[in-house]
Design a protein around this motif. Structure first.
Motif, PDB file in Angstrom:
ATOM      1  N   GLY A  79      25.957  45.603  21.101  1.00 30.56           N
ATOM      2  CA  GLY A  79      24.725  45.758  22.090  1.00 30.56           C
ATOM      3  C   GLY A  79      24.769  46.840  22.833  1.00 30.56           C
ATOM      4  O   GLY A  79      23.975  47.682  23.411  1.00 30.56           O
ATOM      5  N   ALA A  80      26.182  47.095  23.515  1.00 27.62           N
ATOM      6  CA  ALA A  80      26.296  48.075  24.409  1.00 27.62           C
ATOM      7  C   ALA A  80      26.074  49.739  24.063  1.00 27.62           C
ATOM      8  O   ALA A  80      25.501  50.430  24.381  1.00 27.62           O
ATOM      9  CB  ALA A  80      27.728  48.060  25.081  1.00 27.62           C
ATOM     10  N   SER A  81      26.419  49.646  22.657  1.00 31.29           N
ATOM     11  CA  SER A  81      26.453  50.996  22.105  1.00 31.29           C
ATOM     12  C   SER A  81      25.126  51.192  21.724  1.00 31.29           C
ATOM     13  O   SER A  81      24.512  52.459  21.970  1.00 31.29           O
ATOM     14  CB  SER A  81      27.165  51.029  20.531  1.00 31.29           C
ATOM     15  OG  SER A  81      26.832  50.022  19.739  1.00 31.29           O
ATOM     16  N   TRP A  82      24.541  50.255  21.126  1.00 34.42           N
ATOM     17  CA  TRP A  82      22.817  50.595  20.745  1.00 34.42           C
ATOM     18  C   TRP A  82      22.038  50.777  21.963  1.00 34.42           C
ATOM     19  O   TRP A  82      21.098  51.816  22.001  1.00 34.42           O
ATOM     20  CB  TRP A  82      22.294  49.612  20.126  1.00 34.42           C
ATOM     21  CG  TRP A  82      20.749  49.584  19.803  1.00 34.42           C
ATOM     22  CD1 TRP A  82      19.709  48.776  19.903  1.00 34.42           C
ATOM     23  CD2 TRP A  82      20.207  50.428  18.795  1.00 34.42           C
ATOM     24  NE1 TRP A  82      18.623  49.166  19.489  1.00 34.42           N
ATOM     25  CE2 TRP A  82      18.796  50.070  18.660  1.00 34.42           C
ATOM     26  CE3 TRP A  82      20.698  51.312  17.668  1.00 34.42           C
ATOM     27  CZ2 TRP A  82      17.827  50.860  17.986  1.00 34.42           C
ATOM     28  CZ3 TRP A  82      19.896  52.163  16.923  1.00 34.42           C
ATOM     29  CH2 TRP A  82      18.477  51.678  16.965  1.00 34.42           C
ATOM     30  N   ALA A  83      22.354  50.071  22.903  1.00 32.88           N
ATOM     31  CA  ALA A  83      21.567  50.459  24.237  1.00 32.88           C
ATOM     32  C   ALA A  83      21.653  51.413  24.803  1.00 32.88           C
ATOM     33  O   ALA A  83      20.612  52.265  25.493  1.00 32.88           O
ATOM     34  CB  ALA A  83      21.708  49.076  25.124  1.00 32.88           C
ATOM     35  N   THR A  84      22.887  51.952  24.782  1.00 37.08           N
ATOM     36  CA  THR A  84      23.490  53.242  25.508  1.00 37.08           C
ATOM     37  C   THR A  84      22.728  54.275  24.891  1.00 37.08           C
ATOM     38  O   THR A  84      22.052  55.295  25.422  1.00 37.08           O
ATOM     39  CB  THR A  84      24.853  53.510  25.573  1.00 37.08           C
ATOM     40  OG1 THR A  84      25.510  52.514  26.338  1.00 37.08           O
ATOM     41  CG2 THR A  84      25.211  54.708  26.195  1.00 37.08           C
ATOM     42  N   CYS A  85      22.793  54.281  23.424  1.00 37.17           N
ATOM     43  CA  CYS A  85      22.135  55.532  22.755  1.00 37.17           C
ATOM     44  C   CYS A  85      20.792  55.527  22.857  1.00 37.17           C
ATOM     45  O   CYS A  85      20.067  56.690  23.031  1.00 37.17           O
ATOM     46  CB  CYS A  85      22.499  55.580  21.364  1.00 37.17           C
ATOM     47  SG  CYS A  85      24.430  56.212  21.279  1.00 37.17           S
ATOM     48  N   CYS A  86      19.883  54.480  22.811  1.00 41.93           N
ATOM     49  CA  CYS A  86      18.768  54.565  22.965  1.00 41.93           C
ATOM     50  C   CYS A  86      18.240  54.719  24.558  1.00 41.93           C
ATOM     51  O   CYS A  86      17.105  55.952  24.387  1.00 41.93           O
ATOM     52  CB  CYS A  86      18.121  53.095  22.968  1.00 41.93           C
ATOM     53  SG  CYS A  86      18.112  52.496  21.132  1.00 41.93           S
ATOM     54  N   GLU A  87      19.032  54.404  25.435  1.00 37.77           N
ATOM     55  CA  GLU A  87      18.629  54.679  26.919  1.00 37.77           C
ATOM     56  C   GLU A  87      18.758  56.370  26.901  1.00 37.77           C
ATOM     57  O   GLU A  87      18.042  57.049  27.663  1.00 37.77           O
ATOM     58  CB  GLU A  87      19.295  54.046  27.830  1.00 37.77           C
ATOM     59  CG  GLU A  87      19.355  54.520  29.400  1.00 37.77           C
ATOM     60  CD  GLU A  87      17.819  53.937  29.923  1.00 37.77           C
ATOM     61  OE1 GLU A  87      17.523  54.029  31.147  1.00 37.77           O
ATOM     62  OE2 GLU A  87      16.904  53.370  28.960  1.00 37.77           O
ATOM     63  N   LEU A  88      19.888  56.891  26.635  1.00 38.46           N
ATOM     64  CA  LEU A  88      19.929  58.200  26.636  1.00 38.46           C
ATOM     65  C   LEU A  88      19.212  59.249  25.760  1.00 38.46           C
ATOM     66  O   LEU A  88      18.586  60.156  26.330  1.00 38.46           O
ATOM     67  CB  LEU A  88      21.567  58.556  25.931  1.00 38.46           C
ATOM     68  CG  LEU A  88      22.900  58.413  26.721  1.00 38.46           C
ATOM     69  CD1 LEU A  88      24.016  58.550  25.907  1.00 38.46           C
ATOM     70  CD2 LEU A  88      22.920  58.817  27.895  1.00 38.46           C
TER      71      LEU A  88
END
Length: 394
Positions: A79-88
């Protein structure tokens, strides 16, 4: 619905929903494709657990073992990886297509300095810190004061700045929210008023677990599980389970499990609206010590769970020892799902719970061991010093 025996405060609470709904859903193959590009990606094992099956009185039990996920000891990196890259991408994109994180990191350099901020009981914060390290960003992780040293050290070991909040996880979440600005991106797995985009992406990120399970079961010619147990802190993992197993008419029943002393979902279900469980939340199931359900997860939990159970720490310990006999190293929060099923299916009300969940001796169940031994000393004390005491269900 049953309440705890007032003369035995460590007994579990349960809530049954005979009218659980299904939801419209769609596969998220792009999420799995994304995770395949991260360092160390491999599907985690789906373990057949005969000792757990015998204890639960079912034909088969499967454990999705998340003790080693993308080089970390818990599932949270999904979850952290997908959310981080989507937010960036939302803030600084669109980015050129990339095959390795180094290529994405290079595209972020003109926007530096950037800091990823998260509140955590352990695993989510470490995952956010790992993403920051992979992308050449900074990380600022806020933790409750009672987090064990081993989990704090693991976060610092990722290169993050660690801030200890003199309060609960919920207070750490509130403190993290105040840090948000153009240079500090809050990557939270719980939502609040005006902040739902990132937590939604966190839930999406967990879909990789269930896509893998579908593939693993199909490869063995096995059917879908009849019941899935899902741990509940703020409810994000359980929301992901419901999106998958209650989507498009799927009839798998989902059981939510949380600590007896941090039972915000159960209390909310009983009240019919979100309510807070006041702290302190001293359960050994540290990753689930949350006093407030995520408003993003709440509608799914309210309508989709077939049962909810809040269990004492002793049940998590029983489950840790039982899973160890099946070859699964599962920490206190990791074993909570199995602990919830043990409580529902072996206690005096077991027959009523079995009937409510449609379970028989021919049924198949799935639990997700969400973490390995993230507190090694506690794991050794719990698993190695005591024998398994759970009796097989009749």
């Amino acid at each position: 619905m049953t309440a705890a025996d007032p003369t035995h405060p460590e007994s579990a609470h349960t809530h049954l929903n005979p009218h659980a709904l299904t939801f419209a859903g769609r596969p998220r193959p792009e999420v799995l494709d994304f995770h395949r590009k991260l360092p160390g990606y491999a599907p985690t094992p789906l373990v057949t657990a005969p000792h757990l099956a015998a204890a639960l009185g079912v034909q088969e039990a499967w454990v999705k073992d998340e003790a080693r996920r993308l080089e970390l000891p818990a599932y949270k990196i999904l979850g952290a990886s997908w959310a981080t890259c989507c937010e960036l991408e939302a803030l600084f994109g669109p980015f050129d297509p990339w095959k390795r994180l180094e290529e994405l990191a290079a595209q972020l350099r003109p926007h530096l300095p950037l800091t990823l901020v998260a509140a955590t009981d352990g695993n989510h914060g470490r995952a956010v810190a790992r993403m920051a390290r992979w992308l050449g960003l900074k990380a600022h992780i806020l933790v409750p004061h009672d987090m064990v040293g081993a989990r704090q050290e693991a976060i610092v070991g990722e290169g993050a700045r660690l801030q200890v909040i003199q309060g609960s996880y919920d207070q750490a979440v509130a403190a993290a929210a105040t840090l948000a600005d153009r240079r500090h991106l809050v990557i939270s797995d719980t939502a609040w008023d005006g902040y739902t985009r990132v937590p939604g992406w966190v839930v999406d990120g967990y879909s990789t677990i269930f896509q893998e399970i579908d593939t693993q079961l199909a490869a063995q010619g096995l059917p879908q599980p009849d019941v899935v147990a899902a741990q509940m802190g703020v409810g994000s993992l359980a929301a992901a389970v419901l999106r998958h197993y209650r989507a498009d008419g799927r009839q798998t029943r989902v059981v939510g499990v949380e600590p007896l002393r941090a039972d915000c979902v159960l209390r909310s279900l009983q009240a019919g609206h979100p309510v807070q469980t006041p702290g302190p939340h001293p359960s050994i199931m540290a990753g689930l010590n949350c006093g407030t359900v995520s408003p993003l997860a709440w509608p799914l939990l309210r309508d989709g769970l077939s049962a909810s159970v809040a269990v004492p720490d002793s049940r998590a310990e029983d489950a840790m020892r039982l899973l160890a006999r099946d070859g699964v190293v599962s920490g206190e929060s990791g074993a909570a799902g199995a602990g919830g099923l043990l409580d529902l299916l072996t206690e005096p009300d077991a027959r009523r719970h079995r009937d409510a969940l449609g379970l028989s001796a021919e049924s198949r169940v799935l639990v997700i061991s969400t973490e390995g031994a993230t507190d090694p000393l506690a794991y050794a004390r719990i698993v190695e010093d005591k024998a398994v005491t759970v009796e097989s269900a009749g």
